[in-house]
Design a protein around this motif. Structure first.
Motif, PDB file in Angstrom:
ATOM      1  N   ASP A   1       0.782  -1.362   0.177  1.00 16.37           N
ATOM      2  CA  ASP A   1       0.184   0.098  -0.061  1.00 16.37           C
ATOM      3  C   ASP A   1       0.851   1.246   0.057  1.00 16.37           C
ATOM      4  OD1 ASP A   1      -2.672  -1.010   0.001  1.00 16.37           O
ATOM      5  OD2 ASP A   1      -2.422  -1.500   2.098  1.00 16.37           O
ATOM      6  N   LEU A   2       2.086   1.439   0.929  1.00 17.24           N
ATOM      7  CA  LEU A   2       2.952   2.399   0.834  1.00 17.24           C
ATOM      8  C   LEU A   2       3.460   2.544  -0.379  1.00 17.24           C
ATOM      9  CD1 LEU A   2       4.924   2.386   4.288  1.00 17.24           C
ATOM     10  CD2 LEU A   2       2.912   4.250   3.446  1.00 17.24           C
ATOM     11  N   ALA A   3       3.717   1.500  -1.233  1.00 23.95           N
ATOM     12  CA  ALA A   3       4.357   1.830  -2.487  1.00 23.95           C
ATOM     13  C   ALA A   3       3.680   2.292  -3.444  1.00 23.95           C
ATOM     14  CB  ALA A   3       5.122   0.286  -3.046  1.00 23.95           C
ATOM     15  N   ARG A   4       2.452   1.969  -3.356  1.00 21.16           N
ATOM     16  CA  ARG A   4       1.417   2.688  -4.218  1.00 21.16           C
ATOM     17  C   ARG A   4       1.290   4.095  -4.155  1.00 21.16           C
ATOM     18  NH1 ARG A   4      -2.682   1.275  -7.806  1.00 21.16           N
ATOM     19  NH2 ARG A   4      -1.253   0.162  -8.558  1.00 21.16           N
ATOM     20  N   ALA A   5       1.159   4.554  -2.655  1.00 17.14           N
ATOM     21  CA  ALA A   5       0.854   5.747  -2.380  1.00 17.14           C
ATOM     22  C   ALA A   5       2.368   6.560  -2.749  1.00 17.14           C
ATOM     23  CB  ALA A   5       0.927   6.109  -0.757  1.00 17.14           C
ATOM     24  N   TRP A   6       3.446   6.088  -2.374  1.00 15.52           N
ATOM     25  CA  TRP A   6       4.658   6.744  -2.997  1.00 15.52           C
ATOM     26  C   TRP A   6       4.827   6.868  -4.411  1.00 15.52           C
ATOM     27  CZ3 TRP A   6       7.106   9.757   0.351  1.00 15.52           C
ATOM     28  CH2 TRP A   6       7.296   9.234   1.481  1.00 15.52           C
ATOM     29  N   GLN A   7       4.317   6.009  -5.024  1.00 14.94           N
ATOM     30  CA  GLN A   7       4.354   5.895  -6.649  1.00 14.94           C
ATOM     31  C   GLN A   7       3.303   6.937  -7.147  1.00 14.94           C
ATOM     32  OE1 GLN A   7       1.583   4.328  -8.771  1.00 14.94           O
ATOM     33  NE2 GLN A   7       2.522   5.741 -10.317  1.00 14.94           N
ATOM     34  N   ARG A   8       2.162   7.304  -6.696  1.00 18.72           N
ATOM     35  CA  ARG A   8       1.385   8.239  -7.074  1.00 18.72           C
ATOM     36  C   ARG A   8       1.810   9.585  -6.508  1.00 18.72           C
ATOM     37  NH1 ARG A   8      -4.071   4.917  -5.869  1.00 18.72           N
ATOM     38  NH2 ARG A   8      -3.782   5.657  -3.763  1.00 18.72           N
ATOM     39  N   LEU A   9       2.546   9.824  -5.527  1.00 19.62           N
ATOM     40  CA  LEU A   9       3.298  11.033  -5.053  1.00 19.62           C
ATOM     41  C   LEU A   9       4.435  11.465  -5.990  1.00 19.62           C
ATOM     42  CD1 LEU A   9       2.890  10.716  -1.187  1.00 19.62           C
ATOM     43  CD2 LEU A   9       1.534  12.069  -2.626  1.00 19.62           C
ATOM     44  N   GLY A  10       4.720  10.739  -6.822  1.00 17.78           N
ATOM     45  CA  GLY A  10       5.900  10.776  -7.613  1.00 17.78           C
ATOM     46  C   GLY A  10       7.376  10.623  -6.941  1.00 17.78           C
ATOM     47  N   LYS A  11       7.471   9.805  -6.171  1.00 16.39           N
ATOM     48  CA  LYS A  11       8.469   9.541  -5.483  1.00 16.39           C
ATOM     49  C   LYS A  11       9.012   7.770  -5.483  1.00 16.39           C
ATOM     50  CE  LYS A  11       8.739  13.013  -2.928  1.00 16.39           C
ATOM     51  NZ  LYS A  11       9.675  14.003  -2.825  1.00 16.39           N
ATOM     52  N   PRO A  12       9.576   7.604  -6.702  1.00 11.49           N
ATOM     53  CA  PRO A  12       9.773   6.241  -7.121  1.00 11.49           C
ATOM     54  C   PRO A  12      10.848   5.425  -6.354  1.00 11.49           C
ATOM     55  CG  PRO A  12      10.895   7.681  -8.756  1.00 11.49           C
ATOM     56  CD  PRO A  12       9.989   8.717  -7.875  1.00 11.49           C
ATOM     57  N   ASP A  13      11.672   6.518  -5.995  1.00  9.51           N
ATOM     58  CA  ASP A  13      12.782   5.662  -4.936  1.00  9.51           C
ATOM     59  C   ASP A  13      12.098   5.032  -3.691  1.00  9.51           C
ATOM     60  OD1 ASP A  13      14.551   6.168  -6.739  1.00  9.51           O
ATOM     61  OD2 ASP A  13      15.447   7.766  -5.820  1.00  9.51           O
ATOM     62  N   GLU A  14      11.140   5.858  -3.018  1.00 11.31           N
ATOM     63  CA  GLU A  14      10.459   5.330  -1.749  1.00 11.31           C
ATOM     64  C   GLU A  14       9.670   4.121  -2.231  1.00 11.31           C
ATOM     65  OE1 GLU A  14      11.073   8.432  -2.854  1.00 11.31           O
ATOM     66  OE2 GLU A  14      11.985   9.650  -1.144  1.00 11.31           O
ATOM     67  N   ALA A  15       9.153   4.338  -3.139  1.00  9.68           N
ATOM     68  CA  ALA A  15       8.028   3.427  -3.743  1.00  9.68           C
ATOM     69  C   ALA A  15       8.749   2.027  -3.839  1.00  9.68           C
ATOM     70  CB  ALA A  15       7.384   3.789  -5.112  1.00  9.68           C
ATOM     71  N   LEU A  16      10.067   2.104  -4.496  1.00 10.98           N
ATOM     72  CA  LEU A  16      10.705   0.790  -4.908  1.00 10.98           C
ATOM     73  C   LEU A  16      11.289   0.174  -3.422  1.00 10.98           C
ATOM     74  CD1 LEU A  16      12.189  -1.170  -6.689  1.00 10.98           C
ATOM     75  CD2 LEU A  16      14.063   0.297  -6.954  1.00 10.98           C
ATOM     76  N   GLU A  17      11.607   1.139  -2.676  1.00  9.82           N
ATOM     77  CA  GLU A  17      12.287   0.587  -1.135  1.00  9.82           C
ATOM     78  C   GLU A  17      11.027  -0.084  -0.633  1.00  9.82           C
ATOM     79  OE1 GLU A  17      14.642  -0.175   1.821  1.00  9.82           O
ATOM     80  OE2 GLU A  17      14.953   0.592   0.010  1.00  9.82           O
ATOM     81  N   ALA A  18       9.719   0.355  -0.509  1.00  8.82           N
ATOM     82  CA  ALA A  18       8.567  -0.133   0.001  1.00  8.82           C
ATOM     83  C   ALA A  18       8.435  -1.585  -0.471  1.00  8.82           C
ATOM     84  CB  ALA A  18       7.408   0.746  -0.074  1.00  8.82           C
ATOM     85  N   LEU A  19       8.468  -1.680  -1.979  1.00 10.26           N
ATOM     86  CA  LEU A  19       8.230  -2.814  -2.656  1.00 10.26           C
ATOM     87  C   LEU A  19       9.403  -3.887  -2.203  1.00 10.26           C
ATOM     88  CD1 LEU A  19       7.607  -1.587  -6.264  1.00 10.26           C
ATOM     89  CD2 LEU A  19       6.008  -2.926  -4.879  1.00 10.26           C
ATOM     90  N   LEU A  20      10.608  -3.259  -2.185  1.00 16.29           N
ATOM     91  CA  LEU A  20      11.690  -4.117  -1.700  1.00 16.29           C
ATOM     92  C   LEU A  20      11.540  -4.724  -0.220  1.00 16.29           C
ATOM     93  CD1 LEU A  20      14.657  -2.590  -3.261  1.00 16.29           C
ATOM     94  CD2 LEU A  20      13.722  -4.684  -3.981  1.00 16.29           C
ATOM     95  N   THR A  21      10.666  -3.935   0.706  1.00 15.71           N
ATOM     96  CA  THR A  21      10.463  -4.342   1.844  1.00 15.71           C
ATOM     97  C   THR A  21       9.568  -5.472   1.868  1.00 15.71           C
ATOM     98  OG1 THR A  21      11.104  -2.328   2.680  1.00 15.71           O
ATOM     99  CG2 THR A  21       9.978  -3.653   4.295  1.00 15.71           C
ATOM    100  N   ALA A  22       8.340  -5.127   1.204  1.00 11.82           N
ATOM    101  CA  ALA A  22       7.416  -6.400   0.900  1.00 11.82           C
ATOM    102  C   ALA A  22       7.854  -7.802   0.576  1.00 11.82           C
ATOM    103  CB  ALA A  22       6.245  -5.765   0.096  1.00 11.82           C
ATOM    104  N   ARG A  23       8.715  -7.547  -0.427  1.00 13.65           N
ATOM    105  CA  ARG A  23       9.478  -8.649  -0.990  1.00 13.65           C
ATOM    106  C   ARG A  23      10.277  -9.342   0.093  1.00 13.65           C
ATOM    107  NH1 ARG A  23      13.635  -8.799  -6.142  1.00 13.65           N
ATOM    108  NH2 ARG A  23      14.647 -11.097  -5.789  1.00 13.65           N
ATOM    109  N   ARG A  24      11.224  -8.615   0.819  1.00  5.75           N
ATOM    110  CA  ARG A  24      11.855  -9.161   1.886  1.00  5.75           C
ATOM    111  C   ARG A  24      10.905  -9.874   2.956  1.00  5.75           C
ATOM    112  NH1 ARG A  24      13.832  -5.237   3.877  1.00  5.75           N
ATOM    113  NH2 ARG A  24      12.823  -4.913   5.757  1.00  5.75           N
TER     114      ARG A  24
END
Length: 439
Positions: A376-399
């Motif tokens: 959910d956070l990754a989607r929020a960061w992506q829509r806010l135009g923060k791709p680095d933060e979005a990817l970090e959230a995705l990587l956390t979910a993956r871990r």
């Protein structure tokens, strides 16, 4: 023992010519080759093997393998692909890059039904066990004592909530058969309890069905939950209400919010007449409020979001943390998680990110709930135009829950959006896209 160690003593294959295609095709194909190289590098490092060790066992030079990992050469020799796959413990298909990118798109457009085919095959016995629940139980099955059955039901749900679907689906069909047999042998409160355990075990079928996009399996599993719950005595209202909450998932993905509200109301109706002595009733009611907050978010009713979150918080203050009751993770933590979820659903992304600050999860909390929070956070960061933060959230979910992060539609959609918006996608984003099967 790792595949690499098993292979350590094998005779090395004959040396092959260091021939491979240069990356001169389209940009899209070049991205595919670079993503494959990153994947190969990651798998090799996970096995703690050097370039030279892998190259020697694969029959190529270390320099050639290095160029493949850097995306400068195409891994187009079938014999090398097979050897590398054997060394690193994966399928040779994981290292395939099509020469015709159009054919690659055609192949990967069906990723939902092809990439996870082994898991689709494994769930067939679950589907059969659920589909045949109206037949008498197998008389050859001798069930274990009730405490042992309860412990096994807990184990398969723990696997499901950790998104460890393969071991879970291997154990579930036999457990369902054993529980079904026990319902015919036990009496009184023990019989009602084993019916409740059967409902709890069948819930796992829904978990894996939703994860792999097998909606028919999810539907059958939840029908089984309700069928078992009707025989579960005092446990019946809570489980029947929980089942309606779980049914909302599919309709929410289809954006049929009218159906979501009807199911939520049906869940609440199952709790009519219950009290504090009814097993799980208060938790089911609280979770239905959390579900309602998310539905309200999707339809943009922020006042309703606040009302349902407040009521769920009041109930959570009474129950405390109850992560394993219905495997909802209900309690104060999940109330805060759902506040973020509802704000993301309402596209109040800045508020969602703010609400997520300082989030801490209790030890042993459900991995898939933590993983979904970060998706959910990754989607929020992506829509806010923060791709680095979005990817970090995705990587956390993956871990935290890799099986979920690899299959969940929210993860796949967010990664696809990040790739489309990036002028030059980072290597980490390309590797993640390759890992989930997006080309």
């Amino acid at each position: 023992m790792t595949p690499a160690r098993l292979l350590a003593g094998r005779e090395r294959g004959p040396k092959l010519r260091d021939e491979g295609s240069e990356v001169t095709d389209s940009t899209a194909r070049g991205d595919d080759v670079r993503a494959l190289g990153l994947k190969l590098n990651r798998l090799r490092e996970e096995q703690h093997m050097s370039l030279r060790q892998v190259a020697e066992q694969a029959g190529i030079s270390a320099g050639h393998l290095s160029r493949i990992e850097r995306g400068e050469r195409v891994l187009d020799r079938v014999t090398v692909r097979v050897r590398l796959a054997e060394i690193l413990g994966v399928s040779p298909d994981d290292f395939a890059v099509e020469r015709n990118h159009a054919s690659t798109n055609a192949r990967t457009s069906q990723v939902g039904t092809t990439r996870y085919e082994p898991l689709q095959e494994l769930v067939k016995p679950i589907s059969a066990a659920l589909d045949l629940f109206d037949l008498p139980p197998d008389e050859s099955v001798i069930p274990r004592p009730l405490p042992a059955l309860g412990a096994h039901v807990r184990r398969v749900n723990q696997l499901a909530q950790a998104a460890r679907y393969k071991p879970m689906v291997r154990e579930l069909p036999g457990l369902l058969s054993e529980l079904h047999a026990a319902t015919q042998l036990l009496t009184g409160n023990d019989q009602q309890r084993v019916w409740a355990l059967l409902a709890e075990a069948a819930r796992c079928g829904h978990s894996v069905g939703i994860a792999i996009g097998a909606n028919d399996l999810s539907v059958h599993a939840l029908q089984h939950v309700d069928w078992a719950a009707t025989h579960a005595g005092d446990w019946s209202p809570g489980w029947r209400a929980a089942r309606e909450y779980l049914r909302v998932t599919a309709y929410m993905r289809a954006r049929d919010y009218e159906a979501c509200w009807r199911l939520n109301a049906a869940g609440v109706a199952h709790l009519d007449g219950t009290d504090s002595d009814t097993p799980g009733a208060l938790i089911a009611r609280g979770q239905l409020h959390l579900g309602a907050s998310t539905i309200a978010g999707y339809v943009g009713d922020l006042d309703a979001v606040a009302r349902h979150i407040t009521e769920a918080g009041r109930i959570a203050a009474i129950t405390g943390e109850q992560p394993e009751r219905f495997w909802f993770g209900f309690g104060p933590t999940n109330v805060r998680v759902h506040r973020v979820t509802a704000l993301v659903a309402a596209q109040e992304d800045a508020r969602a990110v703010e609400a997520a600050k300082g989030m801490r999860f209790p030890s042993g909390w459900l991995p898939t709930r933590i993983g979904h929070f970060h998706l959910d956070l990754a989607r929020a960061w992506q829509r806010l135009g923060k791709p680095d933060e979005a990817l970090e959230a995705l990587l956390t979910a993956r871990r935290i829950a890799p099986g979920q992060a690899r299959r969940h539609p929210l993860a796949r959609d967010t990664v696809a959006r990040l790739r489309r918006s990036a002028r030059r996608p980072s290597s980490a984003l390309l590797e993640y896209a390759a890992w989930i099967g997006l080309q």
